[in-house]
Design an enzyme around this catalytic site. Structure first.
Site, mmCIF file in Angstrom:
data_model
loop_
_atom_site.group_PDB
_atom_site.id
_atom_site.type_symbol
_atom_site.label_atom_id
_atom_site.label_comp_id
_atom_site.label_asym_id
_atom_site.label_seq_id
_atom_site.Cartn_x
_atom_site.Cartn_y
_atom_site.Cartn_z
ATOM 1 N N CYS A 267 0.804 -1.226 0.000
ATOM 2 C CA CYS A 267 0.000 0.000 0.000
ATOM 3 C C CYS A 267 0.835 1.273 0.000
ATOM 4 C CB CYS A 267 -0.933 0.002 1.216
ATOM 5 S SG CYS A 267 -2.122 -1.365 1.207
ATOM 6 N N HIS B 174 -1.678 20.023 6.392
ATOM 7 C CA HIS B 174 -2.607 18.955 6.017
ATOM 8 C C HIS B 174 -1.909 17.597 6.091
ATOM 9 C CE1 HIS B 174 -5.146 22.207 4.595
ATOM 10 N NE2 HIS B 174 -4.169 22.629 3.826
ATOM 11 N N HIS C 4 -14.289 5.823 4.782
ATOM 12 C CA HIS C 4 -15.747 5.660 4.826
ATOM 13 C C HIS C 4 -16.351 5.636 3.426
ATOM 14 C CE1 HIS C 4 -19.955 7.083 5.236
ATOM 15 N NE2 HIS C 4 -19.939 6.349 6.330
#
Length: 540
Positions: free
Chosen positions: A255, A435, A468
């Site tokens: 990943c 961020h 989500h």
């Protein structure tokens, strides 16, 4: 009660049970303790701090040398009057003056030619599958049931994982997973790859108005699905790219492969001026679908979803005006020399002969160790001087006096923990970045990262919302998170973005970007555009 003593409820959360040695009349129960991420406050390793400063010094040697030379030259010239300076210049013959001027020009030329070229991110695209591929958690379980490959006990286990995963009801899965036949075929894999990769690249070329033939470097990463010819060759064939393109196909990198691909593309752009590079990051869900019953291999089925990102990079200085971001740093950490880390995410066959990806129970601990190494190395490159001084001074104090403080503390309290004065100061990374785009692996991982790095809910929001809405899209997840920030209008000129990803091997990688302009409004093809008003969603 001492602060180090855990409550009964907290202790129970760290325990897991497993039935082993199941017989006809008897069975045994094994109780294991699940290890969370290590406490970074007490586990900073000095050698990784030194490694970070080594990187910093290597890149800043010119900044330290040139001002010193300017000061020496100014002091020498400043002591002479105008007449003395004029007479001194006339004392030199023409050959000496020309030779000195030539050396000066040569030195400047070497400096500017040896400087790393700035790497700009012109734009990126994240593929949004069609709505007919959406699957709620209930539909996902029903698909697994329709395939006829799982018993009810296995389906209950999947449901428990999904309920605590942080994944919502609008993620995307290929319809092939409902098939009762073997879906891990090359044809199914190629079809899924073509759908997501060409979808992302079509959008990227449309947004940037760059022709495929203008691309000089192509880097593709897909961990499990690696056909022959490669996915990079499939892209070149589909878009009829030029014959001298530098193409690379990375497999088995997990990943964190998107940042590895960025690093490779950056190196290629440094060596090849006036060029564009495209980085494609994806994973094939259907091809990786595990049809067996080994619970450690069922976990990837529950988390991974369809997704793909395509990023366009440039090393041309004139592209500064149209670029969105400039690449500042890439820091890579690899723990593959350790056997536990190497086998923490491992592809193999189960007892029935089905291939799958086995996830170790120690993954959180192993990932935490890699993360600790990576962020400790990154710190000197990005943290303000004030934070570095506090961190370094307390770390030196701990190295010099930590043992003495610990012995005194043990004598007084009989405890093995050191005194608070010997704990290192953990820098506030929120002072280095505006961020954060942390790989959306699972809710548990994000919870632990937020706690250890002391991030706010707003800092971790892009990762939670991406998990989500799109699930774990493997190496492309950090780009869906950046797209979320753009859709929310949060990117301003000068903002610094930290992309942090981790994956099999075990690896942890960081990329630091700086926004060169404000992103006033998201692209019309932003994958969040149709639903951004509903986010953030509470209680994830």
């Amino acid at each position: 009660m001492p602060p180090s003593t855990t409550t009964a409820a907290e202790e129970q959360q760290l325990l897991s049970t497993e039935i082993v040695n199941r017989g006809t009349d008897t069975f045994s129960v094994r109780v294991r303790r699940r290890l969370p991420l290590p406490d970074f406050v007490n586990s900073v390793n000095l050698k990784y701090v030194k490694l970070g400063y080594h990187y910093l010094i290597n890149h800043a040697i010119y900044l330290a040398t040139i001002p010193a030379l300017v000061l020496v030259f100014s002091a020498e010239i400043g002591s002479l009057s105008r007449e003395e300076l004029w007479n001194k210049l006339w004392d030199y013959d023409l050959a000496t003056v020309l030779a000195s001027f030539g050396v000066f020009v040569f030195t400047l030329s070497v400096y500017f030619l040896s400087r790393p070229r700035p790497i700009y991110l012109l734009d990126f695209a994240c593929y949004k599958p069609s709505d007919d591929l959406k699957a709620s958690k209930e539909e996902f379980i029903e698909m697994a049931r329709q395939s006829g490959k799982f018993d009810e006990e296995t389906l209950k286990f999947k449901r428990r994982i999904l309920d605590s995963s942080g994944i919502g009801d609008e993620t995307y899965v290929p319809k092939s997973i409902t098939s009762s036949q073997n879906i891990a075929t090359m044809k199914e894999g190629r079809d899924e790859a073509a759908t997501v990769i060409f979808g992302a690249l079509d959008e990227l070329f449309e947004k940037t108005r760059i022709r495929p033939k203008d691309v000089g470097v192509l880097v593709v990463n897909c961990s499990i699905f690696n056909p022959t010819p490669s996915l990079s060759a499939m892209i070149i064939n589909h878009y009829k790219m030029r014959g001298n393109i530098l193409s690379y196909n990375l497999g088995g990198m997990g990943c964190s492969a998107s940042i590895i691909s960025l690093d490779l593309a950056r190196d290629m752009l440094q060596a090849n001026p006036n060029n564009f590079a495209v980085v494609v990051s994806t994973e094939m869900v259907g091809f990786n679908w595990y049809p067996g019953r080994d619970r450690s291999m069922l976990i990837p089925n529950c988390f991974f979803r369809m997704g793909c990102s395509a990023v366009l990079l440039s090393n041309r200085r004139r592209d500064f005006r149209r670029a969105k971001y400039r690449l500042e740093h890439v820091v890579r950490t690899h723990k593959g020399a350790d056997d536990r880390s190497f086998r923490s995410v491992y592809q193999e066959e189960d007892e029935q002969g089905f291939k799958g990806i086995k996830v170790s129970r120690d993954l959180m601990e192993i990932g935490g160790d890699a993360l600790k190494t990576n962020i400790t190395t990154l710190g000197p490159l990005v943290l303000p001087v004030s934070e570095q001084l506090l961190f370094f001074s307390t770390l030196v104090k701990r190295q010099l006096f930590g043992g003495k403080d610990e012995k005194q503390n043990n004598t007084r309290s009989g405890s093995s923990s050191s005194s608070s004065s010997s704990k290192p100061y953990i820098p506030d990374y929120k002072l280095a970045f505006e961020h954060f785009c942390v790989h959306a692996a699972s809710k548990t991982v994000l919870d632990e990262l937020q706690r250890n790095l002391e991030l706010s809910d707003e800092n971790i929001e892009p990762s939670r919302m991406t998990l989500h809405r799109f699930g774990n899209t493997s190496s492309s997840s950090i780009w869906y998170e950046l797209a979320y920030l753009e859709a929310k209008g949060k990117i301003h000129s000068g903002d610094r973005i930290w992309q942090l990803a981790f994956g099999s091997g075990f690896k942890c990688n960081s990329a630091v970007w700086k926004a060169v302009r404000r992103i006033k409004k998201p692209s019309s093809r932003n994958p969040w555009l149709h639903c951004i008003d509903r986010y953030p969603v509470a209680d994830i």
